[in-house]
Every structure is written in structure tokens, then in C-alpha cells.
Design a protein around this motif. Structure first.
Motif, PDB file in Angstrom:
ATOM      1  N   ALA A  85      55.632  76.025  48.412  1.00  0.00           N
ATOM      2  CA  ALA A  85      56.182  76.579  49.883  1.00  0.00           C
ATOM      3  C   ALA A  85      56.779  75.272  50.615  1.00  0.00           C
ATOM      4  O   ALA A  85      56.434  74.181  50.274  1.00  0.00           O
ATOM      5  CB  ALA A  85      55.195  76.970  50.573  1.00  0.00           C
ATOM      6  N   PHE A  86      57.778  75.372  51.237  1.00  0.00           N
ATOM      7  CA  PHE A  86      58.405  74.605  52.333  1.00  0.00           C
ATOM      8  C   PHE A  86      57.555  74.168  53.498  1.00  0.00           C
ATOM      9  O   PHE A  86      57.197  75.241  54.030  1.00  0.00           O
ATOM     10  CB  PHE A  86      59.845  75.014  52.473  1.00  0.00           C
ATOM     11  N   VAL A  87      57.437  72.969  53.733  1.00  0.00           N
ATOM     12  CA  VAL A  87      56.848  72.632  54.950  1.00  0.00           C
ATOM     13  C   VAL A  87      57.919  71.635  55.461  1.00  0.00           C
ATOM     14  O   VAL A  87      58.340  70.591  55.043  1.00  0.00           O
ATOM     15  CB  VAL A  87      55.529  71.853  54.463  1.00  0.00           C
ATOM     16  N   THR A  88      58.400  71.833  56.820  1.00  0.00           N
ATOM     17  CA  THR A  88      59.261  71.084  57.434  1.00  0.00           C
ATOM     18  C   THR A  88      58.726  70.620  58.783  1.00  0.00           C
ATOM     19  O   THR A  88      58.105  71.171  59.466  1.00  0.00           O
ATOM     20  CB  THR A  88      60.341  71.808  57.740  1.00  0.00           C
ATOM     21  N   VAL A 116      61.090  67.183  55.006  1.00  0.00           N
ATOM     22  CA  VAL A 116      60.573  68.528  54.215  1.00  0.00           C
ATOM     23  C   VAL A 116      59.719  68.089  53.099  1.00  0.00           C
ATOM     24  O   VAL A 116      59.810  66.973  52.452  1.00  0.00           O
ATOM     25  CB  VAL A 116      61.790  69.041  53.452  1.00  0.00           C
ATOM     26  N   ALA A 117      58.626  68.875  53.061  1.00  0.00           N
ATOM     27  CA  ALA A 117      57.509  68.738  51.911  1.00  0.00           C
ATOM     28  C   ALA A 117      57.324  69.770  51.097  1.00  0.00           C
ATOM     29  O   ALA A 117      57.741  71.236  51.789  1.00  0.00           O
ATOM     30  CB  ALA A 117      56.226  68.188  52.384  1.00  0.00           C
ATOM     31  N   PRO A 169      50.115  72.867  43.384  1.00  0.00           N
ATOM     32  CA  PRO A 169      49.667  74.001  42.906  1.00  0.00           C
ATOM     33  C   PRO A 169      48.389  74.415  43.450  1.00  0.00           C
ATOM     34  O   PRO A 169      48.159  75.903  43.585  1.00  0.00           O
ATOM     35  CB  PRO A 169      49.142  73.826  41.362  1.00  0.00           C
ATOM     36  N   ASP A 170      47.733  73.771  44.437  1.00  0.00           N
ATOM     37  CA  ASP A 170      46.504  74.266  45.430  1.00  0.00           C
ATOM     38  C   ASP A 170      47.085  74.513  46.704  1.00  0.00           C
ATOM     39  O   ASP A 170      46.092  74.629  47.479  1.00  0.00           O
ATOM     40  CB  ASP A 170      45.585  73.211  45.353  1.00  0.00           C
ATOM     41  N   GLY A 171      48.573  74.626  46.878  1.00  0.00           N
ATOM     42  CA  GLY A 171      48.847  74.783  48.153  1.00  0.00           C
ATOM     43  C   GLY A 171      49.065  73.730  49.217  1.00  0.00           C
ATOM     44  O   GLY A 171      49.034  74.103  50.476  1.00  0.00           O
ATOM     45  N   LYS A 172      48.483  72.544  48.876  1.00  0.00           N
ATOM     46  CA  LYS A 172      48.071  71.626  49.907  1.00  0.00           C
ATOM     47  C   LYS A 172      49.533  70.607  49.951  1.00  0.00           C
ATOM     48  O   LYS A 172      50.441  70.348  49.152  1.00  0.00           O
ATOM     49  CB  LYS A 172      47.205  70.406  49.217  1.00  0.00           C
ATOM     50  N   PHE A 173      49.528  70.070  51.042  1.00  0.00           N
ATOM     51  CA  PHE A 173      50.805  69.363  51.338  1.00  0.00           C
ATOM     52  C   PHE A 173      50.290  68.038  52.444  1.00  0.00           C
ATOM     53  O   PHE A 173      49.230  68.130  53.037  1.00  0.00           O
ATOM     54  CB  PHE A 173      51.789  70.086  52.388  1.00  0.00           C
ATOM     55  N   THR A 174      51.306  67.124  52.471  1.00  0.00           N
ATOM     56  CA  THR A 174      50.801  65.937  53.273  1.00  0.00           C
ATOM     57  C   THR A 174      52.662  65.849  53.909  1.00  0.00           C
ATOM     58  O   THR A 174      53.579  65.754  53.165  1.00  0.00           O
ATOM     59  CB  THR A 174      50.633  64.703  52.616  1.00  0.00           C
ATOM     60  N   ILE A 175      52.830  65.559  55.289  1.00  0.00           N
ATOM     61  CA  ILE A 175      54.050  65.433  55.561  1.00  0.00           C
ATOM     62  C   ILE A 175      54.019  64.359  57.023  1.00  0.00           C
ATOM     63  O   ILE A 175      52.897  64.483  57.501  1.00  0.00           O
ATOM     64  CB  ILE A 175      54.701  66.698  56.305  1.00  0.00           C
ATOM     65  N   ASP A 176      54.840  63.804  57.064  1.00  0.00           N
ATOM     66  CA  ASP A 176      54.836  62.374  57.913  1.00  0.00           C
ATOM     67  C   ASP A 176      56.079  62.914  58.924  1.00  0.00           C
ATOM     68  O   ASP A 176      57.207  63.293  58.542  1.00  0.00           O
ATOM     69  CB  ASP A 176      54.979  60.985  57.391  1.00  0.00           C
ATOM     70  N   GLY A 177      55.925  62.525  60.325  1.00  0.00           N
ATOM     71  CA  GLY A 177      57.102  62.514  61.140  1.00  0.00           C
ATOM     72  C   GLY A 177      56.514  63.247  62.612  1.00  0.00           C
ATOM     73  O   GLY A 177      55.136  62.807  62.845  1.00  0.00           O
ATOM     74  N   ASN A 178      57.446  63.323  63.413  1.00  0.00           N
ATOM     75  CA  ASN A 178      56.903  63.413  64.683  1.00  0.00           C
ATOM     76  C   ASN A 178      57.599  65.053  65.122  1.00  0.00           C
ATOM     77  O   ASN A 178      58.461  65.334  64.720  1.00  0.00           O
ATOM     78  CB  ASN A 178      57.536  62.501  65.844  1.00  0.00           C
ATOM     79  N   GLY A 179      56.836  65.427  66.137  1.00  0.00           N
ATOM     80  CA  GLY A 179      57.159  66.782  66.578  1.00  0.00           C
ATOM     81  C   GLY A 179      56.042  67.592  67.194  1.00  0.00           C
ATOM     82  O   GLY A 179      54.942  66.930  67.361  1.00  0.00           O
TER      83      GLY A 179
END
Length: 426
Positions: free
Chosen positions: A44-47, A52-53, A57-67
């Protein structure tokens, strides 16, 4: 006191030289799940802003940024935005398969055609609408703030009075919105700006079989103009941006600023789409393009810059135009395409999947809902339309889209379901 003033002055000068300290980029973690099965969604896309991250396979994400919120989307699901303070219990995406009909530049502005289309959506399985934002003649249908649209006369006719209100109205009715933008077939741009127009070997402005001029696909100003329009549509809330005529003309006459090689053609078309994808990241919209049907079969770029493997790298959805009437040479085993609409659709999709190795959900074909123009002039009515729909359904594509230039629909459609991936919740 003098020493204190001196220290303050030195600190001020140091701050001025270095500039303000950038804001701290926070790190966010979460999990993306299917709303129905509660299973994790991989890739999946996470923005977050322009960052963009992708999920593991486990549906997990890490993303850095501000918003203030994350944009989340995945193939075969409706997109959504999630506040950054609401990531603790898993983010769910609802399965959704678009089944669309098309309204042209004039169709969206014609009350009778628009209400007829909405009636079809209310009664049948159709749950999505493709709307011309820049049509085949280069007209921009909405009140664009892009200066070039006004300068070249593309804004002479407005058929969408309030683009945000239109999207909100359609979303309230449970309709998925796809904004169609015709890119490199643009007579107003090439006519008003001959410095941007394609030319023949003798220096004249080149015109196609319809007598229309095209801008130069290699020109970055042409790219920016179309992406600016796409960005406006994304800000207005469209769920998906669909580029059409994102190709070179199917003619040997135009002269280009670079050698007319497959490498240069492919790099130009894929480069435009990659730039559009980059610019659209903050809006969490899906990106699609309309593709010649024979591109599914041809190993080269069909001499127009559309090469399957390259397109797959920069698009969310590949929308092959699988109109049987467009396959004038047939396909292996089927030399009379209009007699075999199911086979044309199914075998073309299977060939594209075999060559690209993409999952079926990455494809959403255009289907023929208009009279044949290339073989025996037969009408395409319920049997022919249903055969194409069933082929796409059997293949497992991310839905389908019906094309009728007169914007008249109804044949071949089933009644509206009450649940499942056909129901769109914006």
C-alpha cells in the motif's frame, strides 16, 4: 551591557547566515489492513507531503515528515486520508472495484446527458464516472487557474461551473471520480503557441487526419501545462487522474527535436508520466493512462512511445483500450474481432499480464459500447457489451470502463448490488 549587546548582535548575525533551523521531521508507524478481512495489505502507498512509503508483507510502514494527515491507498481499494493522531489501531481500506461510464467535455455540461448517466449509476452496477477535464479538442472544461489555459483559448467554454462542488456531489452519491486529461493531442495549444507545435520536414506545422495540430511531446512546457491541470483536479478531490493521448502521433510525418528512436520515444512518454506521478504525490490520487490495445501484444513501443514494461513502472492502473473495432489486424486465432469481443478483451489482458508479470488488479480496460466502425458496422448492444464485461470480470481486473462518444448507456449492465467491492465510500 556593551558585551551583552555584542553577544546578541553576533548571535543574530550567525542566525541570519545559517538561516532558521528546519522543523523536526517526526517519524510515524502504522499498519494498513483490508476493511473486510482485516488482513494486512502489502505494498500500500503511504504519503506524507512529498514523501512516499510502502507497506511490508505485514502491512506495516514507517514514514518521516511533517503534516497533519497521511494519505493511504492500495490497488483494488478506495483511498483515504488519516489524521496523524489516529494511527494506533490499524488503518483500514475498503475494497473497491470501479465500473465506469464516460461523460465527454460537452456531456458533463449537458443536463439531460448528465442526469441520464447518474440514473444509470443509480440503477445499475456502474459506480464510477470518467469526466473530461481536457477533451479531445483541447478544451478545458472547468474554471482552471492555470494561466496558459486562458492564454491559448482553451477556456472559451466552461461545462463544469464548479469543479469542487461537482466532485463533492458525486462523492455524496457514492460515485468514484476519474478525471480524464487528453495530453499530446491539443490543437489550441499548438495553434496559439506554434513554437510548441510539431512540424513537418519542410517546417510547416504538422496536422493529423482530423486537421488538428499537436504540441511537441518532448517539450517540458507542454508537460507542465498538463500536469498543472492534473494537479488542479487532484486538489478538487478527484480520486484518479487518467491521461489519454499520452503518446506520439501514429504518423511518420512529424519531425522531433530528438532522433525518432524507440529509446527516445519511450523515455519521453514514461518521463512525462513519472514527472506527473511525482507532482501528484501530495494528493494521494491514483494515476492511470489510456493505452493502445496492441501495446498488450507488441514487444516494441508500437512506434508511439507506449511500451508495456515502462508504463507499468509509473502507473497505478493500465487502461488498455480493448475495443474490438480497434484491432484491425485481429489477434492470433481471431481475425474478425467484432465477432469475438470476449476473446479480444480476455486474451489481450492475459497477454499483458503474462508479459508484465503484474497482478490482474493493475489493469482496468476500456470496453466498446458504440457501433463498429472498422468491419461490418454492427451495433454493440447487450450481448457484445456483456461479453466484454464478463471477460474483464473473469480476468479479475480492477473493474472496467465503457466508452460511448454520445454518452448513452444502459445496454449490458446488471442491477446495482447492495454490498461488496462495488460500493464506493469516499
Amino acid at each position: 551591557m556593551k558585551n551583552l549587546k555584542l553577544r546578541v548582535s553576533l548571535l543574530f548575525l550567525l542566525w541570519s547566515a545559517l538561516g532558521p533551523v528546519p522543523a523536526f521531521a517526526a517519524s510515524y508507524v502504522g499498519t494498513v489492513l483490508d476493511a473486510d478481512t482485516r488482513k494486512p495489505i502489502e505494498n500500500a502507498f503511504v504519503t506524507l507531503g512529498f514523501t512516499v512509503a510502502r507497506t511490508d508483507p505485514d502491512g506495516k510502514f514507517t514514514i518521516d515528515g511533517n503534516g497533519e494527515q497521511l494519505g493511504i491507498r492500495a490497488y483494488g481499494h478506495a483511498r483515504r486520508e488519516v489524521p496523524l493522531n489516529n494511527l494506533d489501531h490499524g488503518i483500514t481500506l475498503s475494497p473497491f472495484i470501479p465500473k465506469a461510464i464516460y461523460l465527454s467535455f460537452y456531456g458533463i455540461g449537458d443536463k439531460a446527458l448528465r442526469e441520464s448517466a447518474l440514473g444509470v449509476i443509480q440503477r445499475t452496477e456502474v459506480n464510477a464516472l470518467v469526466i473530461d477535464l481536457k477533451g479531445d479538442r483541447g478544451g478545458v472544461s472547468f474554471k482552471s487557474a492555470t494561466p496558459l489555459a486562458t492564454q491559448i483559448g482553451a477556456r472559451k467554454i466552461t461545462t463544469i461551473k464548479d469543479i469542487q462542488a461537482l466532485v463533492s456531489e458525486l462523492h455524496a452519491k457514492g460515485i468514484y471520480t476519474i478525471g480524464r486529461i487528453v495530453v499530446f493531442k491539443d490543437d489550441p495549444l499548438a495553434t496559439a503557441r506554434p513554437d510548441l507545435a510539431l512540424r513537418t520536414a519542410d517546417g510547416a506545422v504538422w496536422k493529423d487526419r482530423e486537421g488538428l495540430s499537436w504540441p511537441d511531446p518532448f517539450n517540458k512546457m507542454v508537460w507542465r501545462y498538463n500536469i498543472d491541470l492534473a494537479e488542479e483536479a487532484a486538489r478538487a478531490g478527484f480520486d484518479e487522474i487518467q491521461f489519454d493521448y499520452v503518446r506520439l502521433p501514429d504518423s511518420k510525418e512529424p519531425v522531433y527535436p530528438a532522433p525518432n528512436t524507440e529509446k527516445n520515444r519511450v523515455e519521453t512518454i514514461s518521463g512525462f508520466l513519472a514527472e506527473a506521478r511525482k507532482r501528484l504525490v501530495p494528493y494521494n490520487v491514483f494515476l492511470a493512462a489510456d493505452i493502445f490495445g496492441y501495446v498488450a501484444w507488441n514487444t516494441d513501443d508500437t512506434h508511439i512511445g507506449q511500451k508495456l514494461q515502462n508504463l507499468a513502472e509509473v502507473l497505478d492502473y493500465l487502461s488498455f483500450m480493448l475495443y474490438p473495432s480497434g484491432f484491425k489486424f485481429g489477434i492470433p486465432g481471431y481475425l474478425d474481432p467484432v465477432q469475438h469481443p470476449r476473446e479480444i478483451v480476455l486474451l489481450s489482458l492475459e497477454k499483458a499480464q503474462q508479459r508484465s508479470k503484474l497482478p490482474a488488479i493493475r489493469f482496468r480496460p476500456w470496453l466498446q459500447a458504440f457501433r463498429d466502425y472498422a468491419f461490418d458496422r454492427r451495433l454493440f448492444q447487450t450481448p457484445q457489451i456483456r461479453a466484454q464485461i464478463e471477460a474483464a470480470n473473469y480476468f479479475g481486473s480492477d473493474g472496467w470502463m465503457l466508452w460511448n462518444p454520445h454518452n448513452l448507456y444502459g445496454d449490458g449492465l446488471q442491477n446495482k448490488p447492495t454490498h461488496g467491492p462495488n460500493v464506493f465510500t469516499p
